[in-house]
Design a protein around this motif. Structure first.
Motif, mmCIF file in Angstrom:
data_model
loop_
_atom_site.group_PDB
_atom_site.id
_atom_site.type_symbol
_atom_site.label_atom_id
_atom_site.label_comp_id
_atom_site.label_asym_id
_atom_site.label_seq_id
_atom_site.Cartn_x
_atom_site.Cartn_y
_atom_site.Cartn_z
ATOM 1 N N GLU A 48 -1.931 -1.248 -3.971
ATOM 2 C CA GLU A 48 -2.886 -0.215 -3.582
ATOM 3 C C GLU A 48 -2.278 1.180 -3.667
ATOM 4 O O GLU A 48 -1.210 1.444 -3.126
ATOM 5 N N TRP A 49 -3.002 2.054 -4.363
ATOM 6 C CA TRP A 49 -2.731 3.485 -4.378
ATOM 7 C C TRP A 49 -3.830 4.192 -3.588
ATOM 8 O O TRP A 49 -4.979 3.748 -3.585
ATOM 9 N N THR A 50 -3.487 5.311 -2.942
ATOM 10 C CA THR A 50 -4.476 6.073 -2.189
ATOM 11 C C THR A 50 -4.458 7.517 -2.668
ATOM 12 O O THR A 50 -3.391 8.093 -2.862
ATOM 13 N N SER A 104 -5.077 8.941 -5.484
ATOM 14 C CA SER A 104 -4.266 9.136 -6.678
ATOM 15 C C SER A 104 -5.102 9.326 -7.931
ATOM 16 O O SER A 104 -4.571 9.334 -9.030
ATOM 17 N N LYS A 155 2.167 12.755 -11.992
ATOM 18 C CA LYS A 155 1.861 11.675 -11.052
ATOM 19 C C LYS A 155 1.167 10.510 -11.760
ATOM 20 O O LYS A 155 1.378 9.345 -11.411
ATOM 21 N N CYS A 178 -10.098 2.299 -9.979
ATOM 22 C CA CYS A 178 -9.090 2.798 -10.926
ATOM 23 C C CYS A 178 -9.821 3.751 -11.871
ATOM 24 O O CYS A 178 -10.112 3.421 -13.025
ATOM 25 N N ALA A 185 2.604 6.716 -11.769
ATOM 26 C CA ALA A 185 1.812 5.557 -11.379
ATOM 27 C C ALA A 185 1.816 4.507 -12.485
ATOM 28 O O ALA A 185 1.923 3.302 -12.216
ATOM 29 N N LEU A 225 1.457 3.172 -2.598
ATOM 30 C CA LEU A 225 2.258 3.238 -3.821
ATOM 31 C C LEU A 225 2.264 4.640 -4.428
ATOM 32 O O LEU A 225 3.124 4.941 -5.275
ATOM 33 N N GLU A 226 1.346 5.506 -4.015
ATOM 34 C CA GLU A 226 1.386 6.891 -4.497
ATOM 35 C C GLU A 226 2.603 7.644 -3.957
ATOM 36 O O GLU A 226 2.942 8.730 -4.460
ATOM 37 N N SER A 230 0.841 -1.193 0.000
ATOM 38 C CA SER A 230 0.000 0.000 0.000
ATOM 39 C C SER A 230 0.881 1.249 0.000
ATOM 40 O O SER A 230 2.093 1.178 0.200
ATOM 41 N N TYR A 288 -5.511 2.647 -8.438
ATOM 42 C CA TYR A 288 -4.467 2.910 -9.431
ATOM 43 C C TYR A 288 -4.757 4.231 -10.145
ATOM 44 O O TYR A 288 -5.851 4.442 -10.661
#
Length: 913
Positions: A247-249, A251, A258, A308, A262, A221-222, A219, A283
């Protein structure tokens, strides 16, 4: 029995090495515990977490290797306790589990337990791990599951070189990973890796963790800013991983830079081809990498894309050979599913192994383009479950042929015209709130028998194509049917709810009225609903042949005056007739056929009915409900029958509601059926007497009368009603007294009376001592009741008193008033002059709940306090007393601070029918 014997044998054999602390009474000496004990456990029910500290038992016990606590996993309050420091004396501990123990902090001295191999702190309230944990060089398993408040691990874990298993799922507040976690090369299990924002270890730390197995959730990953870290993570080299979650948060609304980062991060996080399950959510890239559809992922069985929202298309995953589950959710950028989704240049059937496909909340999805035309392959040959939910703009077609489908669910797709695909015979179909449903090109007419779960939304229409009705009578498993004259359509109903609820969903078959013949009704139909129609004779005649019919509902048919004098189908058990305002009578034939199975009859909103039957009711009828029939005078009119005619009814339940013209229940020449067990009457403003003979049925167990303003008498006596268990009377203005003999009702448990102003005294002999619940509200009999003596009710558990105008103290000590010692619940409300509660602590030793409401002058609790047994207290609209109970500063706060403040309403007469 065998389990208990084996358990006893095991405890006996291990008695010198195992001990349960909960078996030791508080204050007992340590001698109770064997000195050579190796394993200790403590079972706690959640009520006394500090009890371990009270046992000074460990001073001479030096050989303990294991200490386990067993506590509730899910903590329901915010209370916490200190770490049981006495455990730190057990320096030879190998295993320590405080799973579910509500500690909020771990002491630094935990690092002194250097022999620990296993440490479980799951479901605790700790917010950080002290750095001293890094001194536990022998630790092999660290378990922190469900630690929802945990934000920070120890800053460095590099010394835990023997750590093999690190379980941390459910610790969703974690801000990052410790430094040097990449040096723990013995790790087999790492459930969660959080990429922190400028803190802790980065993704590159995963490089050397080559032995990771089963599941990994990455988690944050942003927060990856260096693409080289993602590449160094080398997920491709971790062949032991079966389940990967990325997991991205926050984003989905980032800058173009950005979004590109990603996209590149996901490209470089390509996992090993042995992966079985992949979940990507949040994502923030604009496209998916090509590796996602690579057929070399020959073990991938489950794939999820969630939230996503920027991606405008899905990857080409249709050729993944073993993909069985696909879930797409919250992807607002998707407008179409087409050829790129099935896989480029495919020669095999797309999604050849897919069994479960869910598409939820794709707000911009408009088209599902079928698998390429002109090809000899069909997609989804093994699909068993298809679910489409909240795709509000979807307008395209579904796949036309799904030969293996077992369940089709389409819900809340408001613009979708559903053309149901060709599916197997036993497929379950559920369609809710769609624009319309059209069944066409149906080759197998027996498809009808599979649609037993079909539901349509309130605005939906469902139509069958021309020629479909030829096989209608073969639908042997069809359960419910509706006939509509509007549009000349026949409709079928599949809702599993009770027939008694009167609620039906439907779908309709387009056909002209003249086509409706007896043979076109499904021969095994069980439930038939006829709504808004003229009741054609041919349909009425056809009913006689429906030998399997169990339920018949007739609604909103304003032109029906009467029915033909014809017998009912022999298996018919339920009839509901509602909103037939012209209906004047029911057929005599319905009342006299002895071989009928009719058990339940419900009639409502039929304003022309003056009685339900003449002479008698159907002989086997058990339950009769009548509501909102404005001109109903009586249930059974036997005026023209000899008074010697015996009542043959076996009725058990009678409910009459909102029938303002009702003057009597039965004719003047007969009594209510002796078999009646339950009577519920409400809002019958002209009803003056229940039974013309003055006697109630001997079998009566339940009697409820509400808002019958002219009722003057319930019965002459209760002498024959020894089975009566519950009696409710509310808002009967002219009722002056209860029937004599109420004190002899040995089965009466609950008595509720309210708003009967003409009743000023208790009946002769008082109330039966069998009562366990008594509610008296807004009545004038309080003085008479107190003089008679509430203490006589030796079985009473619940007492609610209301509307005593002149009482200043309760109980009234000046009159020697004593309440029953058996009380567990006491409610006092609407006492406008009540100033104080008198002594109840000594007498009411079983009292658990106290309810005080609308006593504006109430100011004082008893001088000797409240009973120690009290667990719940509610004070409402008592301003003077509320001020004295104010939290932290009120005069009585110390007296009540340990008591919770909620109490249920015990005056309700509502029950399941």
């Amino acid at each position: 029995m065998m389990h208990d014997l084996v358990n006893d044998l095991a405890q006996w054999a291990a008695k010198d090495f195992f001990f349960r602390i909960e078996n030791l009474q508080e204050g007992e000496k340590q001698g109770k515990i064997p000195k050579n004990v190796r394993h200790l456990s403590y079972l706690n029910d959640g009520s006394n977490y500090d009890r371990i500290q009270k046992f000074v038992v460990f001073n001479e016990i030096k050989s303990v290797r294991t200490f386990l606590t067993f506590s509730p996993k899910y903590l329901t309050d915010d209370s916490s306790c200190d770490f049981p420091s006495i455990l730190l004396q057990l320096r030879r501990l190998r295993v320590l589990s405080l799973n579910g123990y509500p500690i909020s902090e771990l002491p630094d001295t935990i690092g002194d337990l250097k022999l620990l191999h296993y440490l479980d702190l799951s479901w605790t309230r700790i917010e950080f791990l002290p750095d001293s944990v890094n001194r536990l060089h022998n630790l092999e398993a660290l378990i922190l599951k469900g630690c929802s408040r945990l934000k920070r691990l120890c800053s460095d874990m590099g010394n835990l070189i023997k750590l093999r298993h690190f379980y941390i799922s459910g610790s969703n507040s974690l801000e990052g990973m410790p430094l040097k976690i990449g040096t723990l090369t013995s790790l087999r299990t790492l459930e969660l890796f959080v990429v922190g924002k400028d803190v802790g270890s980065g993704l590159a730390e995963l490089k050397e963790l080559t032995h990771l197995q089963e599941k990994l959730h990455i988690s944050g990953l942003e927060n990856v800013n260096d693409l080289r870290d993602a590449e160094k993570a080398d997920l491709n080299g971790k062949g032991g991983l079966k389940d990967l979650q990325l997991e991205w948060t926050c984003s989905n609304d980032g800058s173009n830079e950005k979004k590109e980062i990603a996209t590149q991060v996901l490209e470089k996080l390509r996992p090993c081809q042995k992966l079985e399950r992949l979940h990507i959510w949040g994502y923030g890239g604009t496209r998916f990498p090509q590796w996602l559809g690579d057929t070399s992922f020959s073990s991938l069985t489950s794939l999820t894309f969630e939230d996503c929202k920027i991606c405008a298309s899905l990857p080409s995953i249709g050729q993944l050979p073993l993909l069985k589950k696909l879930f797409i959710r919250d992807m607002n950028g998707i407008e179409s599913l087409g050829p790129e989704f099935y896989g480029h240049g495919y020669s095999k059937a797309p999604f050849q192994s897919l069994e479960e496909f869910k598409i939820w909340n794709l707000q911009e999805w408009r088209d599902w383009i079928p698998c390429g035309s002109g090809r000899d392959v069909e997609a989804f040959p093994r699909l068993r479950w298809l679910s489409i939910f909240r795709c509000s703009k979807l307008q395209g077609k579904l796949p036309e042929h799904l030969p293996s489908l077992e369940s089709l669910s389409i819900r809340h797709c408001e613009q979708l015209s559903v053309s149901v695909p060709i599916v197997p015979k036993h497929c379950s179909i559920r369609i809710v709130n769609c624009k319309e449903v059209v069944l066409s090109s149906i080759k197998d007419k027996s498809l009808l028998s599979s649609m037993v779960h079909l539901l349509s939304g309130t605005s939906s229409s469902i139509f069958l194509a021309e020629g479909f009705t030829k096989g209608f009578s073969k639908a042997e498993k069809l359960e419910r049917v509706k006939y509509y004259e509007r549009g000349h359509s026949l409709a079928m109903e599949y809702n599993k709810k009770s027939v008694e609820s009167g609620y039906f969903d439907y779908f309709a078959i387009k056909m002209e009225e003249e086509e409706l013949q007896q043979e076109e009704l499904p021969c095994r139909v069980q439930y038939l609903c006829l709504e808004d129609f003229k009741f054609p004779v041919k349909l009425e005649e056809a009913l006689q042949s429906l030998s399997f019919l169990r339920g018949l509902s007739i609604r909103n048919s304003q032109e029906i005056i009467s029915f033909r004098e014809a017998a009912l189908p022999s298996q018919l058990r339920f009839i509901t007739i509602h909103e037939c305002n012209a209906l004047q009578s029911l057929p005599m034939a319905w009342m006299h056929i002895s071989n009928t199975s009719l058990k339940y009859l419900s009639i409502g909103y039929c304003d022309s009915l003056t009685c339900i039957a003449r002479v008698q009711l159907p002989p086997n009828l058990k339950r009769l409900e009548i509501m909102h029939c404005s001109n109903l005078l009586t249930v059974l009119d036997e005026e023209e029958v000899s008074s010697s005619c015996r009542n043959t009814s076996y009725l058990e339940y009678l409910k009459i509601e909102s029938c303002p013209s009702l003057t009597s229940l039965w004719s003047k020449s007969n009594e209510l059926p002796d078999t009646l067990q339950k009577i519920k009457l409400s809002r019958c403003s002209n009803l003056a007497i229940l039974a013309s003979t003055g006697n109630l049925p001997k079998a009566l167990r339940y009697l409820s009368i509400e808002e019958c303003s002219k009722l003057e008498s319930i019965a002459k006596s209760f002498h024959d009603n020894t089975k009566l268990e519950k009696l409710y009377i509310d808002d009967c203005e002219k009722l002056k007294t209860l029937p004599s003999g109420i004190n002899n009702l040995i089965s009466l448990k609950k008595l509720v009376m309210s708003n009967c102003p003409a009743m000023v005294s208790v009946p002769d002999g008082g109330f039966p001592t069998s009562l366990t619940c008594l509610v008296i509200a807004d009545m004038k009999i309080c003085k008479s009741l107190f003089e008679w003596g509430l203490h006589r009710l030796t079985s009473l558990e619940i007492l609610v008193i209301g509307g005593c105008m002149d009482v200043m103290s309760f109980p009234q000590e000046e009159t020697g008033m004593i309440l029953p010692t058996s009380l567990t619940v006491l409610g006092i409300r609407n006492f406008p002059n009540l100033e104080r509660l008198s002594s109840i602590a000594q007498n009411l030793t079983c009292l658990e709940k106290l309810y005080l409401c609308n006593c504006p002058k109430l100011k004082y609790f008893p001088e000797d306090g409240l009973p120690n047994s009290l667990k719940q207290l509610e004070i409402k609209d008592c301003p003077l007393l509320e001020e004295r109970c104010d939290e932290g500063k009120g005069l009585y706060w110390s007296m009540i601070s340990h008591i919770s403040n909620r109490l249920s309403d015990y005056t309700s007469s509502e029950e399941d029918d």
